[in-house]
Design a protein around this motif. Sequence first.
Motif, PDB file in Angstrom:
ATOM      1  N   THR A   1     -49.383 -24.590  41.352  1.00 55.46           N
ATOM      2  CA  THR A   1     -49.133 -25.301  42.602  1.00 55.46           C
ATOM      3  C   THR A   1     -47.981 -24.658  43.361  1.00 55.46           C
ATOM      4  OG1 THR A   1     -49.921 -27.308  41.594  1.00 55.46           O
ATOM      5  CG2 THR A   1     -48.621 -27.563  43.584  1.00 55.46           C
ATOM      6  N   ARG A   2     -46.913 -24.337  42.633  1.00 58.30           N
ATOM      7  CA  ARG A   2     -45.770 -23.722  43.306  1.00 58.30           C
ATOM      8  C   ARG A   2     -46.083 -22.305  43.770  1.00 58.30           C
ATOM      9  NH1 ARG A   2     -40.010 -24.651  40.759  1.00 58.30           N
ATOM     10  NH2 ARG A   2     -39.547 -23.219  42.466  1.00 58.30           N
ATOM     11  N   VAL A   3     -46.816 -21.560  42.941  1.00 57.30           N
ATOM     12  CA  VAL A   3     -47.140 -20.180  43.318  1.00 57.30           C
ATOM     13  C   VAL A   3     -48.042 -20.173  44.556  1.00 57.30           C
ATOM     14  CG1 VAL A   3     -48.393 -18.111  42.594  1.00 57.30           C
ATOM     15  CG2 VAL A   3     -46.804 -19.203  41.022  1.00 57.30           C
ATOM     16  N   ASP A   4     -49.091 -21.014  44.534  1.00 59.35           N
ATOM     17  CA  ASP A   4     -50.028 -21.040  45.664  1.00 59.35           C
ATOM     18  C   ASP A   4     -49.309 -21.383  46.970  1.00 59.35           C
ATOM     19  OD1 ASP A   4     -52.012 -20.379  43.962  1.00 59.35           O
ATOM     20  OD2 ASP A   4     -52.985 -22.337  43.894  1.00 59.35           O
ATOM     21  N   ALA A   5     -48.256 -22.196  46.852  1.00 57.80           N
ATOM     22  CA  ALA A   5     -47.534 -22.586  48.062  1.00 57.80           C
ATOM     23  C   ALA A   5     -46.479 -21.546  48.444  1.00 57.80           C
ATOM     24  CB  ALA A   5     -46.879 -23.948  47.837  1.00 57.80           C
ATOM     25  N   GLY A   6     -46.322 -20.505  47.620  1.00 55.46           N
ATOM     26  CA  GLY A   6     -45.296 -19.490  47.881  1.00 55.46           C
ATOM     27  C   GLY A   6     -43.902 -20.053  47.650  1.00 55.46           C
ATOM     28  N   ASP A   7     -43.805 -21.099  46.801  1.00 50.10           N
ATOM     29  CA  ASP A   7     -42.537 -21.782  46.583  1.00 50.10           C
ATOM     30  C   ASP A   7     -41.876 -21.261  45.301  1.00 50.10           C
ATOM     31  OD1 ASP A   7     -40.471 -23.576  46.331  1.00 50.10           O
ATOM     32  OD2 ASP A   7     -41.742 -25.215  45.615  1.00 50.10           O
ATOM     33  N   PHE A   8     -41.320 -20.052  45.356  1.00 49.03           N
ATOM     34  CA  PHE A   8     -40.653 -19.457  44.193  1.00 49.03           C
ATOM     35  C   PHE A   8     -39.782 -18.303  44.667  1.00 49.03           C
ATOM     36  CE2 PHE A   8     -44.672 -17.295  44.889  1.00 49.03           C
ATOM     37  CZ  PHE A   8     -44.305 -15.951  44.839  1.00 49.03           C
ATOM     38  N   GLU A   9     -38.891 -17.853  43.782  1.00 52.63           N
ATOM     39  CA  GLU A   9     -38.121 -16.638  44.046  1.00 52.63           C
ATOM     40  C   GLU A   9     -38.842 -15.455  43.403  1.00 52.63           C
ATOM     41  OE1 GLU A   9     -33.519 -17.783  44.351  1.00 52.63           O
ATOM     42  OE2 GLU A   9     -34.381 -18.299  42.407  1.00 52.63           O
ATOM     43  N   ALA A  10     -39.222 -15.645  42.138  1.00 46.87           N
ATOM     44  CA  ALA A  10     -39.996 -14.624  41.431  1.00 46.87           C
ATOM     45  C   ALA A  10     -40.949 -15.345  40.494  1.00 46.87           C
ATOM     46  CB  ALA A  10     -39.055 -13.734  40.638  1.00 46.87           C
ATOM     47  N   CYS A  11     -42.112 -14.762  40.236  1.00 48.02           N
ATOM     48  CA  CYS A  11     -43.056 -15.395  39.319  1.00 48.02           C
ATOM     49  C   CYS A  11     -43.755 -14.327  38.487  1.00 48.02           C
ATOM     50  CB  CYS A  11     -44.072 -16.245  40.072  1.00 48.02           C
ATOM     51  SG  CYS A  11     -45.148 -15.304  41.144  1.00 48.02           S
ATOM     52  N   PHE A  12     -44.131 -14.714  37.287  1.00 47.44           N
ATOM     53  CA  PHE A  12     -44.794 -13.791  36.356  1.00 47.44           C
ATOM     54  C   PHE A  12     -46.276 -14.145  36.346  1.00 47.44           C
ATOM     55  CE2 PHE A  12     -43.750 -11.327  32.302  1.00 47.44           C
ATOM     56  CZ  PHE A  12     -45.033 -10.824  32.195  1.00 47.44           C
ATOM     57  N   LEU A  13     -47.123 -13.175  36.643  1.00 48.65           N
ATOM     58  CA  LEU A  13     -48.542 -13.489  36.756  1.00 48.65           C
ATOM     59  C   LEU A  13     -49.420 -12.351  36.251  1.00 48.65           C
ATOM     60  CD1 LEU A  13     -48.957 -15.223  40.208  1.00 48.65           C
ATOM     61  CD2 LEU A  13     -49.947 -16.003  38.080  1.00 48.65           C
ATOM     62  N   ALA A  14     -50.678 -12.692  36.008  1.00 52.46           N
ATOM     63  CA  ALA A  14     -51.686 -11.672  35.726  1.00 52.46           C
ATOM     64  C   ALA A  14     -52.758 -11.815  36.797  1.00 52.46           C
ATOM     65  CB  ALA A  14     -52.296 -11.908  34.356  1.00 52.46           C
ATOM     66  N   MET A  15     -53.298 -10.714  37.249  1.00 50.77           N
ATOM     67  CA  MET A  15     -54.343 -10.749  38.276  1.00 50.77           C
ATOM     68  C   MET A  15     -55.632 -10.189  37.679  1.00 50.77           C
ATOM     69  SD  MET A  15     -55.109 -11.203  41.520  1.00 50.77           S
ATOM     70  CE  MET A  15     -53.795 -10.988  42.690  1.00 50.77           C
ATOM     71  N   SER A  16     -56.734 -10.933  37.801  1.00 55.49           N
ATOM     72  CA  SER A  16     -58.042 -10.399  37.409  1.00 55.49           C
ATOM     73  C   SER A  16     -58.774 -10.039  38.687  1.00 55.49           C
ATOM     74  CB  SER A  16     -58.856 -11.444  36.665  1.00 55.49           C
ATOM     75  OG  SER A  16     -58.168 -11.859  35.526  1.00 55.49           O
ATOM     76  N   LEU A  17     -59.494  -8.940  38.654  1.00 53.65           N
ATOM     77  CA  LEU A  17     -60.163  -8.484  39.886  1.00 53.65           C
ATOM     78  C   LEU A  17     -61.674  -8.484  39.734  1.00 53.65           C
ATOM     79  CD1 LEU A  17     -57.774  -5.488  40.598  1.00 53.65           C
ATOM     80  CD2 LEU A  17     -57.894  -7.612  41.885  1.00 53.65           C
TER      81      LEU A  17
END
Lengths: 534, 308
Positions: free
Chosen positions: A409-425
């Motif tokens: 929820t926070r990531v989707d809203a762009g509400d963070f300073e830094a975030c750790f994620l994995a992207m699947s393509l």
Amino acid sequence: MKARRSFLGQVAGALLGAALFFAGCGTGAKDSPSLLLRRLEGEPKTLNPILATTDPELTVIALVSRNLLDYDSKLELMPGLAESVLPDAEHRVYTIKLKPGLRWEDGTPIRSNDVAFTVNTLMDDRTPSPNRKGYFEGFVKAEVVDELTARVTFKTASSARRDAFNLPLIPERAYKGTDILSHPTNRKPLANGPYKVARWRAGQAIELTRNERFSGPRAPADSLVFRVVSDSASAYPALLKGEIHDSRLTFAQMQDLEKRASAEARLLLYPELGYTYIGWSHKHPFFGSREVRRAITSLIDREAIARTIYGGTATPAAGPIPPGLWFHDPGIPPFPHDPQEAEKTLAAAGFARGKDGILVKDGRRFSFELLMGGGSEIQRQIAESVQQALRKAGIEMTLAPMEWSAFTTRVDAGDFEACFLAMSLDPNPDFSISWHSSQLPPGGWNYCFYKNPEVDRILDRLKETFDQAEAKKLYSSLQRNLNEDQPVTFLHNVKVKWGLSRRVEGVLTSPLGLSLFWPGAASWRPVPVSRPVT
Amino acid sequence: MARSLSALASLAGSLLLVFVLLWMAPGDPALLALRSGSRPARLDPASLEAFRAHFGLDRPAASQFLLWTRRAFTLDFGRSIQSGQEVRERLAESLPITAALNGLSLILAFLGAITAAAFAAGRRLALERFLSGIMDTLFATPPFVSGLLLIFVFSISLGWTPVLAGLDTSLRDLLLPAVTLALATAPPLYRFFLELFRDARASPLTLAARARGEERWALLRRSLKRSGPAVAALLAALVPSCLAGSVLVEKLFSVGGAGSLLADAVAGRDYPVVLAMTFLTAGAVALAGLLADGVTAFLDPRRGTEEE
């Protein structure tokens, strides 16, 4: 004394009875020769092929529904239910020709009205289908031409549409005029693939049997049971005991399996079509600077992390285009590890160490929070390693692990300073979703708020480019720009660690994994019990 | 009557509390239902709005709660936001499994605790300490860990039981998860029965009975009977903790019960499912409390009179 003996006797009898009862339970899972047992990491929400989004859903559906065009193991599109899908010269009108003689599992023929109905339903506002609708941007109408031919018209041409017709069908007869979100067929879909759904035991298992009406190659197993095992701690022993035939492994489980030389399971490694990264919010006063982001990436020894934490099953990522995609440019090296240069860059940018050893610029300490979701052990180790590397250079990063739903929820809203994620393509990913400046939150996936006019221009041009050689050049330029810019710190391209029973043969891999291509798991054959496993 | 009213009040209170907590927790149920894992996806605003409207998520929170609650009293729990399936239908599939699992685990826990307590009471101190030590260790071990240990001993080393619960969820299929749950429930029961048996041994009634030549087992049986009301109250108190334990144990053994359903629903902020589970759990707890009162009154009519 007598009383005591008789009481002890009763207890001993009860314990013996319990032990025998336990012994009687030792049925294990003796496979019948034609049974496959696969693991699902979560309970599917639906088996409606156009609503499905999660991996467990897509994994089941891949065996039940074929697509108009399927990916082969090299991610090339090949005929599936459709004999051909041909665009007109302007790439606006697509003509879909179905293969003759195809049938749903109930024997009714698959016709072009099902194609038109599926596309029209997909594009209906009441159908939420986030991972398919994007391909149909500019959709005008879908219509029947003749019994086996349908036509889909778009307002504009777009090369991102190449993969739109990697599309499963839903039967018009079952769904017409009904509520697609709660239709009972979503839980018992009509199959047109090699298997059909026999029973869905909610929360536990989905049982498939061979679809005898499938016109393609006969399914090798009489039945295939998907067990819902969301906990990897019990999935691994279940794999070792042969109760499931495949399971994703954690790093520790991979090491254990290698040591064990199990007679039951073997290890399969394949590169995942994606990458891990640390996203920087460009709204942050420091991360908006290209120099700062490049310096941070230079501080992180991604080679060492790949070697020590991943045990050699990952490589540093050179931008967002992983090696599994045909347009990956191997000539672009990952951004180099160079802490000295990074510290010089930060000093040149006006950062100086404060009393506590933390860098300060314009009165602001270089201190931020890294959001982490879900929390695998490996992710925690990497975050700690990055934390140490940054701390040495005077940057304070605190780790903020969160529950997954709250995190997204926070990531989707762009509400963070830094975030750790994995992207699947996807095989033909639309990179503008993540990198175009028109895709900022809310609504867009460019949640780092990255803006680069050159990257925007490349992404726009890619949509209009149908020539593969030309597209490849553009992709190379995109990869180079993003790798140089480090809008996020591209961490690793990771190999997926999979445990596979020795009782299964015919397993193929693709950059999409084991299931989401043709034939995928439709080629898996159970080894007859009478034959020793190798 | 007063007891029933207070049960109803606590049911309403639980529902409201759970709804408020879910509503305050970060996470939009619609986005969580439609998010496609870690793949980038573009959800058009029109579809999102239509989805919200379909599940009533576009209404104000209070109206969502009141509407749901009003329907719940006619046992209409709405549809799951995650799957679109009728919540009632989904509960009908999963609740019997959880009930069987917890029923079996309580039987095992009671048998184990009574046996161990009877064994320990009044024996040499060393044996009592040994058994109490084991019980304390079990009490301190989370069910998830003891479940894994059981898997490694009984499934992997000895090969007696399957790792995953069987698909027919017969009692035999549920044995290992039930034992796991029982290991967590047995220690407090053991303590209870140990005290009970000790007291019983020390009481003059027992001395008299022993003088009459009654057997030890008969003495234990008598003290158990005397403790009926307390046991009933204890059982009622155990219901919520059993359900809580089910969540992890069901996930571990792949039991498709209400515990794993609840865990998924909370993660997805699927409030019709979570509220329905709360409704039924709170209902079960209230019912267990009422039953315990009934049992008490039946076994010890004096208490009934006192209250009146």
